[in-house]
Scaffold this motif. Structure first.
Motif, PDB file in Angstrom:
ATOM      1  N   GLY A 198       2.931   6.298  -5.118  1.00 31.31           N
ATOM      2  CA  GLY A 198       1.553   6.265  -4.659  1.00 31.31           C
ATOM      3  C   GLY A 198       0.790   7.532  -4.967  1.00 31.31           C
ATOM      4  O   GLY A 198       1.364   8.453  -5.527  1.00 31.31           O
ATOM      5  N   PRO A 199      -0.462   7.582  -4.622  1.00 25.86           N
ATOM      6  CA  PRO A 199      -1.183   6.608  -3.794  1.00 25.86           C
ATOM      7  C   PRO A 199      -1.699   5.427  -4.597  1.00 25.86           C
ATOM      8  O   PRO A 199      -1.873   5.522  -5.791  1.00 25.86           O
ATOM      9  CB  PRO A 199      -2.354   7.440  -3.267  1.00 25.86           C
ATOM     10  N   GLY A 200      -1.968   4.345  -3.880  1.00 22.55           N
ATOM     11  CA  GLY A 200      -2.537   3.187  -4.537  1.00 22.55           C
ATOM     12  C   GLY A 200      -1.976   1.901  -3.965  1.00 22.55           C
ATOM     13  O   GLY A 200      -1.293   1.902  -2.949  1.00 22.55           O
TER      14      GLY A 200
ATOM     15  N   GLU B 283       0.850  -1.194   0.000  1.00 20.58           N
ATOM     16  CA  GLU B 283       0.000   0.000   0.000  1.00 20.58           C
ATOM     17  C   GLU B 283       0.878   1.233   0.000  1.00 20.58           C
ATOM     18  O   GLU B 283       1.810   1.354   0.802  1.00 20.58           O
ATOM     19  CB  GLU B 283      -0.900   0.007   1.244  1.00 20.58           C
ATOM     20  N   LEU B 284       0.594   2.124  -0.903  1.00 18.17           N
ATOM     21  CA  LEU B 284       1.418   3.332  -1.011  1.00 18.17           C
ATOM     22  C   LEU B 284       0.585   4.557  -0.699  1.00 18.17           C
ATOM     23  O   LEU B 284      -0.508   4.738  -1.235  1.00 18.17           O
ATOM     24  CB  LEU B 284       1.992   3.451  -2.432  1.00 18.17           C
ATOM     25  N   LYS B 285       1.119   5.400   0.175  1.00 13.60           N
ATOM     26  CA  LYS B 285       0.476   6.685   0.472  1.00 13.60           C
ATOM     27  C   LYS B 285       0.812   7.658  -0.672  1.00 13.60           C
ATOM     28  O   LYS B 285       1.717   7.403  -1.449  1.00 13.60           O
ATOM     29  CB  LYS B 285       1.023   7.228   1.791  1.00 13.60           C
ATOM     30  N   PRO B 286       0.095   8.772  -0.732  1.00 15.82           N
ATOM     31  CA  PRO B 286       0.429   9.745  -1.788  1.00 15.82           C
ATOM     32  C   PRO B 286       1.913  10.088  -1.769  1.00 15.82           C
ATOM     33  O   PRO B 286       2.478  10.378  -0.711  1.00 15.82           O
ATOM     34  CB  PRO B 286      -0.442  10.948  -1.434  1.00 15.82           C
TER      35      PRO B 286
END
Lengths: 377, 227
Positions: free
Chosen positions: B201-203, B153-156
């Protein structure tokens, strides 16, 4: 009932894939309603509090961020209708930023298309070039071959050929052919070649020219001809094959791309080796129809420049075509056609009239020196 | 449609419950067993041209299987070809996944699948080929991997680097660039990594714990060479 989601919200405490939400544009900002998640609450975001950019895999999504530090929230809008509504409602202070975002999208798309376009273009272009322009490539490659190298190549094959044949060293036939060659070569402007002409004892009615200016005339041709002008016509045709570098063009086509690449890279030794493998194929190179026509036309002009009666050439060609039943090797690959003779006549008519200068030799005497004609089979 | 993963781990299967007249589309050959009320149809997803382009361009199967509970509710068992985990994703109409061509196992009726052309550098260097599957719509999506599947999971603006042959799927809100694994070309090649993808990210990015290409190379040495 929950509205259908049209955007994803990212931020601390929210799912990695984004929290689905429904976004609408209001007069002074966006209204975000979370869909099916309790992690997010309904929120109104003022235009003044947000920043905007383009994002996503293809830079086709509108990314809206607001808040500070840990509470930063990011919305990804993909729905084109929503993006248009946003751009209409957004104040000019935000518009500059938006336009920059739109410009980024456009640029990304353009570079994407341009790249693919150029790849397709190059592939199609190469295909067309090979399909239609192989002659142009050959000509371009041939133009880069230095004359010295051409001579080296021709001489190798020439000496190899002569060593297996009976060459006439002297006599009326040799001096007659030398005289013809001298009169013509003297009239070639900027001639880079030193022509060497040999007379070879053979019943074959033929003559050929090797790249670099090495010409062989067979005695069979001289016995068949009714005048010196007829032999001079054939000789002129052959000299012009050399001058137009037809032999080289055919060779490059036969040797293919390797030769072209070799020439471009300057690896002429390598190409020379390749060419030598062809050996005597060089002497029997079949020229193309266009090359024959070119040699005919430039040949008759050369005769004219050298003040040798050019109708000898036409007459000889016509005579041979009439006796086509006899195997005449000179034209075995390119049968004499009426059209070819016609073209030569037309070419001749276009040249200014002038009184030809006769040769110093007497043709009957030259033919007699070759002995009686062999009985016809 | 309800899904349940059986035997999670290296050799899983998915049990899909279908209500009457519900359908599920699956990679052709994925069906292991089914209730007698299930009809199997072969369907060219996206029409003939769509199927053809998917076949020609992404190397995916020309036909998808459509399994329809035409004669009453029933269940279907589906399994991928290679050993590896299965993951269930829920599509809500907004999120979209880019899936490398071997990653798709099955999807609900509302799931839309199309071939998508990648940019030149991504296509040439990314290792997934020029075309990948873009999967959106609504409903459950079932992906499979070679080896275990791992979710990142990637933050912005958060970044992560992935060896390109380990990619399974990623959301369309992420972006990525192809890079050399090391600063120099020689180190990149000799380190065995070659090229990597730098995701931003995000995503979410799904990766698989085994590399199919390397596994193929390893197993080749044990295959007897026939004369």
């Amino acid at each position: 009932m929950n509205p259908t989601p049209n955007a994803l919200c990212f931020g601390d405490g929210l799912p990695g894939a984004g929290a689905p939400c429904h976004v609408t544009v209001s007069a002074d900002g966006l209204i975000m309603v979370p869909v099916g998640t309790s992690l997010l609450v309904e929120e109104a975001i003022a235009f003044t509090a947000m920043s905007v950019e383009a994002g996503g895999l293809d830079h086709d999504q509108l990314v809206v961020s607001w808040g500070a530090d840990a509470s930063v929230r990011t919305l990804y809008l993909k729905d084109p209708a929503l993006i248009i509504a946003f751009r209409r409602a957004a104040p000019s202070s935000l518009m500059a930023h938006l336009e920059r975002a739109a410009e980024q999208v456009r640029r990304a798309r353009h570079s994407h298309r341009a790249l693919w376009g150029s790849v397709v273009g190059v592939v199609v272009g190469l295909g067309l070039m090979l399909w239609f322009g192989s002659d142009l490539i050959v000509e371009w490659a041939v133009a880069r071959i230095p004359v010295q190298w051409e001579q080296k190549l021709g001489e190798t094959v020439y000496q190899d050929f002569l060593s297996k044949e009976t060459v006439l060293k002297e006599g009326p036939a040799v001096s007659a052919v030398q005289e013809m060659a001298q009169r013509m070569t003297a009239k070639i402007p900027n001639n880079p070649y030193t022509f060497q002409v040999s007379v070879v004892q053979s019943p074959v009615v033929n003559a050929f020219a090797l790249p670099g200016g090495y010409v062989v005339v067979f005695t069979g041709l001289m016995k068949k001809a009714e005048s010196g002008e007829e032999v001079a016509g054939v000789l002129s045709h052959e000299l012009n094959h050399v001058l137009q570098r037809h032999g080289l063009e055919r060779m490059v086509k036969m040797l293919g791309l390797a030769a072209v690449v070799g020439i471009v890279l300057g690896d002429q030794q390598g190409v020379l080796g390749l060419a030598k493998q062809l050996g005597m194929e060089l002497a029997t190179l079949k020229f193309g129809r266009e090359q024959e026509t070119e040699a005919d036309v430039t040949g008759i002009r050369l005769l004219h420049d050298a003040r040798i009666a050019p109708d000898g050439m036409i007459r000889f060609f016509e005579r041979l075509s009439e006796k086509d039943k006899e195997r005449v090797e000179l034209f075995s690959t390119h049968p004499m056609s009426a059209a070819r003779a016609q073209r030569l006549k037309a070419e001749l008519a276009a040249l200014p009239k002038q009184a030809p200068e006769p040769f110093t030799f007497e043709w009957k005497g030259v033919q007699d020196s070759l002995g009686t004609s062999e009985p016809k089979k | 449609m309800k899904c349940e993963i059986l035997y999670p781990g290296a050799f899983p299967m998915v049990r899909v419950y279908l209500d009457a007249n519900e359908t599920v589309k699956a990679e052709s050959g994925a069906m292991v067993a089914a209730s007698p009320s299930i009809d199997i149809e072969s369907k060219m997803e996206g029409g003939f041209l769509g199927a053809l382009s998917r076949k020609m361009l992404s190397g995916e199967k020309f036909f998808f299987q459509t399994l329809r509970a035409g004669r009453g509710a029933g269940e279907v068992l589906l399994a991928p070809t290679v050993p590896g985990e299965i993951v269930l994703l829920e599509l809500d109409g907004v999120n979209e996944y880019m899936v490398q061509k071997d990653g798709f196992l099955a999807g609900a009726e509302g799931v839309k699948i199309e071939s998508k052309m990648q940019s030149l550098t991504r296509g040439l260097l990314g290792g997934e080929g020029f075309f990948i599957l873009k999967i959106g719509g609504t409903g459950q999506l079932i992906l499979n991997s070679f080896g275990a599947i791992h979710k990142i999971e990637l933050k912005p603006n958060e970044e992560y680097i992935v060896d390109n042959s380990h990619l399974v799927a990623w959301t369309s809100t992420t972006t990525y660039n192809i890079e050399k694994a090391s600063s120099g070309w020689i180190a990149s090649l000799t380190s065995g990594e070659g090229l990597v993808c730098r995701f931003r990210g995000p995503g979410v990015v799904y990766i698989q714990s085994r590399n199919p290409g390397s596994f193929g190379n390893w197993i080749r040495q044990f295959i007897p060479v026939s004369e």
